[in-house]
Design a protein around this motif. Structure first.
Motif, PDB file in Angstrom:
ATOM      1  N   PHE A  67      45.057  -0.736  24.569  1.00  0.00           N
ATOM      2  CA  PHE A  67      44.403   0.555  24.413  1.00  0.00           C
ATOM      3  C   PHE A  67      43.023   0.572  25.057  1.00  0.00           C
ATOM      4  CE2 PHE A  67      46.912   3.160  21.523  1.00  0.00           C
ATOM      5  CZ  PHE A  67      47.816   2.249  21.026  1.00  0.00           C
ATOM      6  N   GLY A  68      42.652   1.740  25.539  1.00  0.00           N
ATOM      7  CA  GLY A  68      41.275   1.963  25.915  1.00  0.00           C
ATOM      8  C   GLY A  68      40.422   2.155  24.676  1.00  0.00           C
ATOM      9  N   LYS A  69      39.115   2.320  24.876  1.00  0.00           N
ATOM     10  CA  LYS A  69      38.206   2.410  23.740  1.00  0.00           C
ATOM     11  C   LYS A  69      38.172   3.791  23.112  1.00  0.00           C
ATOM     12  CE  LYS A  69      35.412  -1.472  25.190  1.00  0.00           C
ATOM     13  NZ  LYS A  69      34.076  -2.014  25.534  1.00  0.00           N
ATOM     14  N   GLY A  70      38.822   4.742  23.748  1.00  0.00           N
ATOM     15  CA  GLY A  70      38.924   6.066  23.154  1.00  0.00           C
ATOM     16  C   GLY A  70      37.845   7.016  23.638  1.00  0.00           C
ATOM     17  N   PHE A  81      43.238   8.363  23.022  1.00  0.00           N
ATOM     18  CA  PHE A  81      43.364   6.993  23.499  1.00  0.00           C
ATOM     19  C   PHE A  81      44.396   6.915  24.613  1.00  0.00           C
ATOM     20  CE2 PHE A  81      40.872   4.817  20.315  1.00  0.00           C
ATOM     21  CZ  PHE A  81      40.952   5.635  19.194  1.00  0.00           C
TER      22      PHE A  81
END
Lengths: 113, 114
Positions: free
Chosen positions: A103-106, A90
């Motif tokens: 956070f980004g979506k991973g 992430f």
């Protein structure tokens, strides 16, 4: 609004291959950027972080990331991955108020031996 | 080492139940956070607290409330659990050392609402 985007949802590599995971953010001010990793069944842990200074940041387990301001990017790299790097990664940006992380979506990384 | 613990790793509840998720940190951190983690959506901030009895809404506070009566403990409350609250819940803490503070995460609670 601030946001983080991670380009790759799932990356599959063989051991010893080189890794680069993309992360772009949207925010025009001073940025604090992070990469976190979540190994299967474990809690999130910090890989590395950028606050200021040298745009090439080194983290744990041989990972590094480069902050490129002109591209609004903070890509994660590792020259040679191992099976044990299989995890979810992430990218995160500290919010404008400095109170929380966005956070980004991973990206799920699967490394085959 | 910073330690953030969460009361349960797995929890199964029924629709309409009141659910309490507890988080404790042992590093005297001022800031504590609750996120939910869903596949393909990453982590989304529900609430955070920067001091005892203080709280701020995050991005998705609807259906949740929080309580921070002691510095080391931050509770997430689902007043009336619904199936769309089935998720992994992560607690985190950080110090108030300016922009250099890192968030430390607990192991997570996987909540299933039936």
């Amino acid at each position: 609004a601030q946001s983080v985007s991670q380009h790759n949802h799932h990356v599959i590599l063989s051991e010893a291959a080189s890794l680069e995971l993309g992360c772009n953010y949207s925010y025009g001010g001073t940025v604090n950027l992070f990469w976190y990793v979540q190994y299967p069944g474990q809690h999130l842990q910090l890989l590395l972080k950028y606050f200021s200074g040298d745009p090439l940041v080194k983290g744990i387990k041989g990972f590094e990331a480069e902050f490129i301001k002109s591209k609004f990017s903070f890509n994660l790299r590792k020259p040679s991955v191992q099976w044990s790097d299989t995890a979810e990664y992430f990218c995160a940006l500290r919010n404008q108020a400095g109170t929380a992380l966005i956070f980004g979506k991973g990206t799920t990384l699967s490394v085959s031996s | 080492d910073v330690k953030v613990t969460q009361s349960s790793r797995y929890l199964v509840k029924r629709t309409g139940e009141k659910v309490f998720l507890e988080c404790v940190q042992d590093m005297d951190h001022e800031n504590m956070f609750w996120y939910r983690q869903d596949p393909g959506l990453g982590l989304r901030l529900i609430y955070f607290s920067y001091d005892v009895k203080m709280k701020e809404k995050g991005d998705i506070p609807e259906g949740y409330s929080v309580s921070r009566e002691k510095k080391e403990r931050f509770s997430l409350i689902l007043e009336s659990a619904s199936t769309n609250q089935t998720s992994m819940y992560l607690c985190a803490s950080s110090s108030s050392g300016g922009s250099t503070d890192t968030q430390y995460f607990g192991p997570g609670t996987r909540l299933t609402v039936l």
